[in-house]
Design a protein around this motif. Structure first.
Motif, PDB file in Angstrom:
ATOM      1  N   SER A   1      -9.672 -10.743   3.887  1.00 34.35           N
ATOM      2  CA  SER A   1      -8.686  -9.782   4.389  1.00 34.35           C
ATOM      3  C   SER A   1      -8.790  -8.547   3.508  1.00 34.35           C
ATOM      4  N   GLY A   2      -8.931  -7.385   4.131  1.00 35.01           N
ATOM      5  CA  GLY A   2      -9.170  -6.160   3.366  1.00 35.01           C
ATOM      6  C   GLY A   2      -8.159  -5.956   2.251  1.00 35.01           C
TER       7      GLY A   2
ATOM      8  N   LYS B   1       3.927 -11.771  13.340  1.00 38.72           N
ATOM      9  CA  LYS B   1       3.450 -10.399  13.530  1.00 38.72           C
ATOM     10  C   LYS B   1       3.206 -10.124  15.016  1.00 38.72           C
TER      11      LYS B   1
ATOM     12  N   ARG C   1      -7.018  -5.924  -3.006  1.00 36.86           N
ATOM     13  CA  ARG C   1      -6.120  -5.227  -3.933  1.00 36.86           C
ATOM     14  C   ARG C   1      -5.140  -6.193  -4.598  1.00 36.86           C
TER      15      ARG C   1
ATOM     16  N   ALA D   1       2.573  -3.060   8.611  1.00 38.95           N
ATOM     17  CA  ALA D   1       2.433  -3.064  10.067  1.00 38.95           C
ATOM     18  C   ALA D   1       3.488  -3.997  10.659  1.00 38.95           C
TER      19      ALA D   1
ATOM     20  N   ALA E   1       0.832  -1.206   0.000  1.00 41.19           N
ATOM     21  CA  ALA E   1       0.000   0.000   0.000  1.00 41.19           C
ATOM     22  C   ALA E   1       0.865   1.255   0.000  1.00 41.19           C
TER      23      ALA E   1
ATOM     24  N   SER F   1      -3.566  -8.086  12.269  1.00 38.86           N
ATOM     25  CA  SER F   1      -4.201  -6.940  11.618  1.00 38.86           C
ATOM     26  C   SER F   1      -5.571  -6.640  12.231  1.00 38.86           C
ATOM     27  N   THR F   2      -6.272  -7.679  12.672  1.00 41.52           N
ATOM     28  CA  THR F   2      -7.590  -7.427  13.285  1.00 41.52           C
ATOM     29  C   THR F   2      -7.433  -6.568  14.538  1.00 41.52           C
TER      30      THR F   2
END
Ligand code: DP6
Length: 359
Positions: free
Chosen positions: A164-165, A218, A169, A314, A29, A222-223
């Motif tokens: 997943s958002g 991670k 993309r 992230a 992104a 992400s949530t």
């Protein structure tokens, strides 16, 4: 277009056993998605470069079964059965079931592999879920042969988004916008769309070297991360800023103002991390070597009148972005001066790519 348009009509064809294989990319992104509401609706629009070398290859074999009450599947990752990955995929199937009722009619055997190491800190959910979405759409296309290519891409992105958002993309390329934005024609909260305007040639074949500073799991899922934007003191301003940045970046991508690109992209990366540092609980996801690399990039840019810049996900890894014209010199710089800050000197050279490929 509303979500209801993605609920299929009655099947026109039938098939007993069929298998599809897709290669789908990861993406990085430039304007970040950080903050969402149910069901996977972004708080602001985002845009990413689709990558070429970092991808997932997934095969799904569909075999018709007797009863159609449960979703049944086996999951193999790099040739080995992976029970621990199943819950995430089961949740994905639950979310898409209304739009893909045919998944109840088949037993699915899923084989998946990534081109990048699993524990590299590179998120595999975007490429992984878009690959499954493409396989589902291939089956839907067999069952309903009147689907258009445009519909298939949109719905694949729509399904991937429910998993997943950022996966929304990872269907098309080289630049994809996800999230409704007044200045981007055709944009939607429901699926990603190809950036609809002509992009300046300086952004063609843009390079992305991913410096693997921290290959661990991670630190913030992400949530959890997106939830931190609820009740965040700066959230509303951030969402406005991100949409403003996308309007600015849209112009920059068209007029080729690369200095403005560098400034906006780095500011987006640091703002994402600033949001994490100013949430509660708070996190610092950069590592000392992330900062070393950022400072070296700034020094190099100054000394060489270069247009190199960085962005961050992230996590602690650094994506180094640069025009194709600078490839040779920057690759040398990375090798000589940046690779020492990476775990085991490991980095991955990638380039902007064009989206999902049927194999
Ligand atoms: C920082 O797409 O991983 O990479 O929708 O919860 O699966 P979920 O989140 P995810 O979030 C990605 C956040 C980001 C920025 C971006 O890719 O836009």
């Amino acid at each position: 277009m509303s979500a209801a348009q993605f609920i299929p009509k009655k099947n026109t064809n039938s098939v007993e056993k069929v298998s599809f294989k897709w290669q789908t990319p990861s993406n990085i992104a430039l304007v970040k998605y950080w903050g969402k509401s149910n069901p996977q609706i972004p708080k602001n629009a985002s845009i990413s470069f689709t990558l070429k070398n970092c991808h997932t290859i997934t095969t799904i074999e569909f075999s018709k079964k007797e009863t159609s009450t449960d979703v049944e599947f086996d999951l193999f990752f790099e040739g080995k059965k992976k029970e621990e990955f199943k819950p995430k995929i089961a949740e994905f199937f639950k979310r898409v079931a209304e739009y893909c009722p045919y998944i109840f009619d088949y037993r699915m055997t899923i084989h998946s592999e990534n081109s990048f190491p699993h524990s590299s800190g590179i998120a595999s959910s975007a490429s992984g879920l878009s690959a499954i979405a493409m396989c589902l759409m291939s089956l839907e296309n067999v069952l309903n042969s009147d689907l258009t290519q445009e519909f298939i891409s949109k719905k694949a992105s729509f399904l991937a988004r429910l998993g997943s958002g950022s996966a929304s993309r990872s269907v098309e390329g080289p630049l994809v916008v996800w999230g409704n934005h007044p200045k981007i024609e055709g944009s939607s909260d429901l699926f990603g769309v190809q950036f609809p305007y002509k992009v300046h040639s300086v952004f063609e074949n843009y390079q992305d070297a991913i410096l693997l500073v921290d290959k661990g799991e991670k630190q913030v899922s992400s949530t959890v991360g997106h939830n931190l934007m609820q009740n965040h003191p700066y959230a509303e301003n951030r969402f406005v800023q991100a949409n403003d940045n996308l309007a600015k970046l849209s112009k920059i991508l068209q007029n080729g103002d690369i200095k403005a690109f560098v400034n906006l992209v780095e500011s987006e990366a640091l703002t994402l991390h600033a949001m994490m540092m100013t949430s509660n609980p708070y996190f610092i996801l950069m590592k000392p070597n992330t900062l070393e690399i950022i400072n070296k990039i700034w020094e190099y840019r100054e000394e060489n009148n270069s247009n190199i810049c960085f962005t961050l996900d992230a996590g602690a890894n650094v994506h180094v972005l640069y025009p194709e014209k600078e490839k040779e010199k920057v690759n040398q710089f990375i090798d000589n001066q940046l690779s020492k800050y990476c775990q085991k000197n490991h980095y991955i050279c990638d380039t902007v790519g064009f989206g999902a490929k049927k194999l």
